[in-house]
Scaffold this motif. Structure first.
Motif, PDB file in Angstrom:
ATOM      1  N   ASP A   1      32.875   6.854 -53.352  1.00 57.48           N
ATOM      2  CA  ASP A   1      32.592   7.263 -51.981  1.00 57.48           C
ATOM      3  C   ASP A   1      33.727   8.116 -51.428  1.00 57.48           C
ATOM      4  OD1 ASP A   1      31.155   7.257 -49.499  1.00 57.48           O
ATOM      5  OD2 ASP A   1      32.589   5.772 -48.765  1.00 57.48           O
ATOM      6  N   GLN A   2      34.956   7.692 -51.660  1.00 51.95           N
ATOM      7  CA  GLN A   2      36.102   8.439 -51.154  1.00 51.95           C
ATOM      8  C   GLN A   2      36.190   9.809 -51.809  1.00 51.95           C
ATOM      9  OE1 GLN A   2      37.975   7.792 -48.606  1.00 51.95           O
ATOM     10  NE2 GLN A   2      39.207   9.615 -48.887  1.00 51.95           N
ATOM     11  N   VAL A   3      35.954   9.889 -53.113  1.00 49.24           N
ATOM     12  CA  VAL A   3      36.002  11.173 -53.816  1.00 49.24           C
ATOM     13  C   VAL A   3      34.931  12.115 -53.276  1.00 49.24           C
ATOM     14  CG1 VAL A   3      35.600  12.253 -56.061  1.00 49.24           C
ATOM     15  CG2 VAL A   3      37.079  10.272 -55.894  1.00 49.24           C
ATOM     16  N   SER A   4      33.735  11.603 -53.036  1.00 48.89           N
ATOM     17  CA  SER A   4      32.674  12.466 -52.537  1.00 48.89           C
ATOM     18  C   SER A   4      32.907  12.860 -51.077  1.00 48.89           C
ATOM     19  CB  SER A   4      31.308  11.820 -52.712  1.00 48.89           C
ATOM     20  OG  SER A   4      31.266  10.552 -52.164  1.00 48.89           O
ATOM     21  N   ARG A   5      33.614  12.020 -50.300  1.00 51.27           N
ATOM     22  CA  ARG A   5      33.956  12.403 -48.927  1.00 51.27           C
ATOM     23  C   ARG A   5      34.901  13.586 -48.934  1.00 51.27           C
ATOM     24  NH1 ARG A   5      33.086   9.420 -44.564  1.00 51.27           N
ATOM     25  NH2 ARG A   5      34.990  10.072 -43.531  1.00 51.27           N
ATOM     26  N   VAL A   6      35.898  13.546 -49.827  1.00 48.33           N
ATOM     27  CA  VAL A   6      36.866  14.639 -49.900  1.00 48.33           C
ATOM     28  C   VAL A   6      36.178  15.906 -50.389  1.00 48.33           C
ATOM     29  CG1 VAL A   6      38.944  15.447 -51.082  1.00 48.33           C
ATOM     30  CG2 VAL A   6      38.838  13.126 -50.200  1.00 48.33           C
ATOM     31  N   ALA A   7      35.333  15.780 -51.403  1.00 52.15           N
ATOM     32  CA  ALA A   7      34.657  16.948 -51.962  1.00 52.15           C
ATOM     33  C   ALA A   7      33.692  17.560 -50.952  1.00 52.15           C
ATOM     34  CB  ALA A   7      33.898  16.563 -53.228  1.00 52.15           C
ATOM     35  N   GLY A   8      33.118  16.768 -50.084  1.00 49.89           N
ATOM     36  CA  GLY A   8      32.157  17.270 -49.104  1.00 49.89           C
ATOM     37  C   GLY A   8      32.782  17.741 -47.813  1.00 49.89           C
ATOM     38  N   GLY A   9      34.084  17.514 -47.634  1.00 55.46           N
ATOM     39  CA  GLY A   9      34.756  17.946 -46.417  1.00 55.46           C
ATOM     40  C   GLY A   9      34.338  17.170 -45.187  1.00 55.46           C
ATOM     41  N   LEU A  10      34.059  15.890 -45.331  1.00 57.11           N
ATOM     42  CA  LEU A  10      33.663  15.067 -44.199  1.00 57.11           C
ATOM     43  C   LEU A  10      34.875  14.753 -43.324  1.00 57.11           C
ATOM     44  CD1 LEU A  10      31.232  12.687 -46.075  1.00 57.11           C
ATOM     45  CD2 LEU A  10      30.633  14.580 -44.582  1.00 57.11           C
ATOM     46  N   PRO A  11      34.660  14.264 -42.103  1.00 60.96           N
ATOM     47  CA  PRO A  11      35.797  13.936 -41.229  1.00 60.96           C
ATOM     48  C   PRO A  11      36.768  12.947 -41.881  1.00 60.96           C
ATOM     49  CG  PRO A  11      33.750  13.870 -39.996  1.00 60.96           C
ATOM     50  CD  PRO A  11      33.390  14.072 -41.433  1.00 60.96           C
ATOM     51  N   ASP A  12      38.028  13.077 -41.524  1.00 61.52           N
ATOM     52  CA  ASP A  12      39.131  12.241 -42.018  1.00 61.52           C
ATOM     53  C   ASP A  12      39.367  12.401 -43.521  1.00 61.52           C
ATOM     54  OD1 ASP A  12      39.458  11.330 -39.443  1.00 61.52           O
ATOM     55  OD2 ASP A  12      38.249   9.535 -39.773  1.00 61.52           O
ATOM     56  N   THR A  13      39.150  13.605 -44.051  1.00 60.14           N
ATOM     57  CA  THR A  13      39.364  13.819 -45.483  1.00 60.14           C
ATOM     58  C   THR A  13      40.473  14.800 -45.788  1.00 60.14           C
ATOM     59  OG1 THR A  13      37.689  15.550 -45.534  1.00 60.14           O
ATOM     60  CG2 THR A  13      36.970  13.312 -46.081  1.00 60.14           C
ATOM     61  N   CYS A  14      40.993  15.528 -44.807  1.00 61.02           N
ATOM     62  CA  CYS A  14      42.044  16.530 -44.991  1.00 61.02           C
ATOM     63  C   CYS A  14      41.591  17.584 -46.003  1.00 61.02           C
ATOM     64  CB  CYS A  14      43.362  15.883 -45.414  1.00 61.02           C
ATOM     65  SG  CYS A  14      44.763  17.031 -45.329  1.00 61.02           S
ATOM     66  N   SER A  15      40.445  18.133 -45.750  1.00 65.56           N
ATOM     67  CA  SER A  15      39.866  19.131 -46.636  1.00 65.56           C
ATOM     68  C   SER A  15      39.598  20.410 -45.840  1.00 65.56           C
ATOM     69  CB  SER A  15      38.563  18.593 -47.228  1.00 65.56           C
ATOM     70  OG  SER A  15      37.896  19.609 -47.934  1.00 65.56           O
ATOM     71  N   PRO A  16      39.879  21.588 -46.421  1.00 62.39           N
ATOM     72  CA  PRO A  16      39.575  22.832 -45.718  1.00 62.39           C
ATOM     73  C   PRO A  16      38.083  23.161 -45.738  1.00 62.39           C
ATOM     74  CG  PRO A  16      40.487  23.329 -47.855  1.00 62.39           C
ATOM     75  CD  PRO A  16      40.544  21.848 -47.688  1.00 62.39           C
ATOM     76  N   ILE A  17      37.304  22.360 -46.463  1.00 68.22           N
ATOM     77  CA  ILE A  17      35.876  22.617 -46.601  1.00 68.22           C
ATOM     78  C   ILE A  17      35.124  21.765 -45.589  1.00 68.22           C
ATOM     79  CG2 ILE A  17      33.906  22.499 -48.173  1.00 68.22           C
ATOM     80  CD1 ILE A  17      35.980  22.631 -50.458  1.00 68.22           C
ATOM     81  N   GLY A  18      34.160  22.341 -44.914  1.00 71.27           N
ATOM     82  CA  GLY A  18      33.314  21.586 -44.006  1.00 71.27           C
ATOM     83  C   GLY A  18      33.910  21.439 -42.624  1.00 71.27           C
ATOM     84  N   SER A  19      33.077  20.958 -41.713  1.00 72.16           N
ATOM     85  CA  SER A  19      33.534  20.777 -40.331  1.00 72.16           C
ATOM     86  C   SER A  19      34.360  19.498 -40.227  1.00 72.16           C
ATOM     87  CB  SER A  19      32.335  20.713 -39.393  1.00 72.16           C
ATOM     88  OG  SER A  19      31.544  19.603 -39.721  1.00 72.16           O
ATOM     89  N   SER A  20      35.403  19.520 -39.449  1.00 69.00           N
ATOM     90  CA  SER A  20      36.287  18.375 -39.209  1.00 69.00           C
ATOM     91  C   SER A  20      36.990  17.882 -40.459  1.00 69.00           C
ATOM     92  CB  SER A  20      35.504  17.213 -38.579  1.00 69.00           C
ATOM     93  OG  SER A  20      34.898  17.625 -37.387  1.00 69.00           O
ATOM     94  N   GLY A  21      37.137  18.728 -41.448  1.00 71.40           N
ATOM     95  CA  GLY A  21      37.825  18.324 -42.674  1.00 71.40           C
ATOM     96  C   GLY A  21      39.323  18.159 -42.470  1.00 71.40           C
ATOM     97  N   GLY A  22      39.875  18.843 -41.469  1.00 74.56           N
ATOM     98  CA  GLY A  22      41.313  18.780 -41.242  1.00 74.56           C
ATOM     99  C   GLY A  22      41.770  17.597 -40.433  1.00 74.56           C
ATOM    100  N   THR A  23      40.848  16.773 -39.923  1.00 72.80           N
ATOM    101  CA  THR A  23      41.244  15.648 -39.064  1.00 72.80           C
ATOM    102  C   THR A  23      41.952  14.537 -39.829  1.00 72.80           C
ATOM    103  OG1 THR A  23      39.078  14.646 -39.359  1.00 72.80           O
ATOM    104  CG2 THR A  23      39.374  16.048 -37.419  1.00 72.80           C
ATOM    105  N   GLY A  24      41.795  14.510 -41.132  1.00 73.17           N
ATOM    106  CA  GLY A  24      42.405  13.431 -41.901  1.00 73.17           C
ATOM    107  C   GLY A  24      43.782  13.738 -42.427  1.00 73.17           C
ATOM    108  N   CYS A  25      44.312  14.949 -42.165  1.00 74.40           N
ATOM    109  CA  CYS A  25      45.624  15.309 -42.713  1.00 74.40           C
ATOM    110  C   CYS A  25      46.734  14.417 -42.154  1.00 74.40           C
ATOM    111  CB  CYS A  25      45.924  16.781 -42.448  1.00 74.40           C
ATOM    112  SG  CYS A  25      44.840  17.892 -43.374  1.00 74.40           S
ATOM    113  N   ALA A  26      46.717  14.155 -40.842  1.00 74.90           N
ATOM    114  CA  ALA A  26      47.725  13.275 -40.253  1.00 74.90           C
ATOM    115  C   ALA A  26      47.568  11.856 -40.784  1.00 74.90           C
ATOM    116  CB  ALA A  26      47.617  13.284 -38.736  1.00 74.90           C
TER     117      ALA A  26
END
Length: 134
Positions: free
Chosen positions: A87-112
Motif C-alpha cells: 500500500d505504501q509503495v503504491s501510494r508513493v508511485a501514485g503521488g497521493l497525499p503525504d507521499t513526498c512525490s512530484p507526481i500527482g496532486s498534493s504529492g509534496g505534502t509528505g516531504c516534511a
C-alpha cells in the motif's frame, strides 16, 4: 503332599505384596515460581512446596548472541505487513497525499512528514548506539 505346599505359598503371596508397597509420600501442595535478580540465591522451599527459580539476566531461551535483532525478511512477515508495504509503495508511485512525490496532486505534502520520520529514526539510532548512526 504338593498341594498343601502350593496352597501355603499362594496364601502368603498377597501378604508379601502388601508388605512391599509402602505408602507413597504426599505430592507437593504448592509450586512457587521466583524471578531472581543477578547474584540472588534461590530460596529453599518447605516440605510441601517446590520452588522454581529463574533470573532476569536471561529472560529468553535463545542466548543473546544467537538472537537476530535485524529487520525481518519479507518472506517471514505476516500478510498484513506485506499488504501495508504494498500500500505504501503504491501510494508513493501514485503521488497521493503525504507521499513526498512530484507526481500527482498534493504529492509534496509528505516531504516534511518524511523528513521528521527520518530525523526521529536517526535520533533512535544515536540513543541505541547503533554503528549505522550518522
Amino acid at each position: 503332599m504338593l498341594r498343601p505346599i502350593l496352597f501355603a505359598m499362594l496364601m502368603t503371596t498377597p501378604g508379601l505384596a502388601a508388605a512391599q508397597s509402602a505408602p507413597a509420600a504426599d505430592p507437593p501442595q504448592r509450586i512457587r515460581s521466583v524471578t531472581l535478580t543477578p547474584g540472588q540465591a534461590c530460596p529453599k522451599g518447605s516440605d510441601d512446596e517446590i520452588v522454581v527459580c529463574s533470573t532476569l539476566d536471561q529472560p529468553y531461551r535463545i542466548p543473546k548472541g544467537l538472537r537476530d535483532t535485524g529487520p525481518i525478511a519479507a518472506k517471514n512477515q505476516s500478510w498484513i505487513n506485506r499488504a501495508a508495504t504494498a500500500d505504501q509503495v503504491s501510494r508513493v508511485a501514485g503521488g497521493l497525499p503525504d507521499t513526498c512525490s512530484p507526481i500527482g496532486s498534493s504529492g509534496g505534502t509528505g516531504c516534511a512528514l518524511q523528513a521528521n520520520q527520518q530525523w526521529a529514526a536517526e535520533q533512535r539510532a544515536k540513543r541505541s548506539g547503533s554503528p549505522n548512526a550518522p
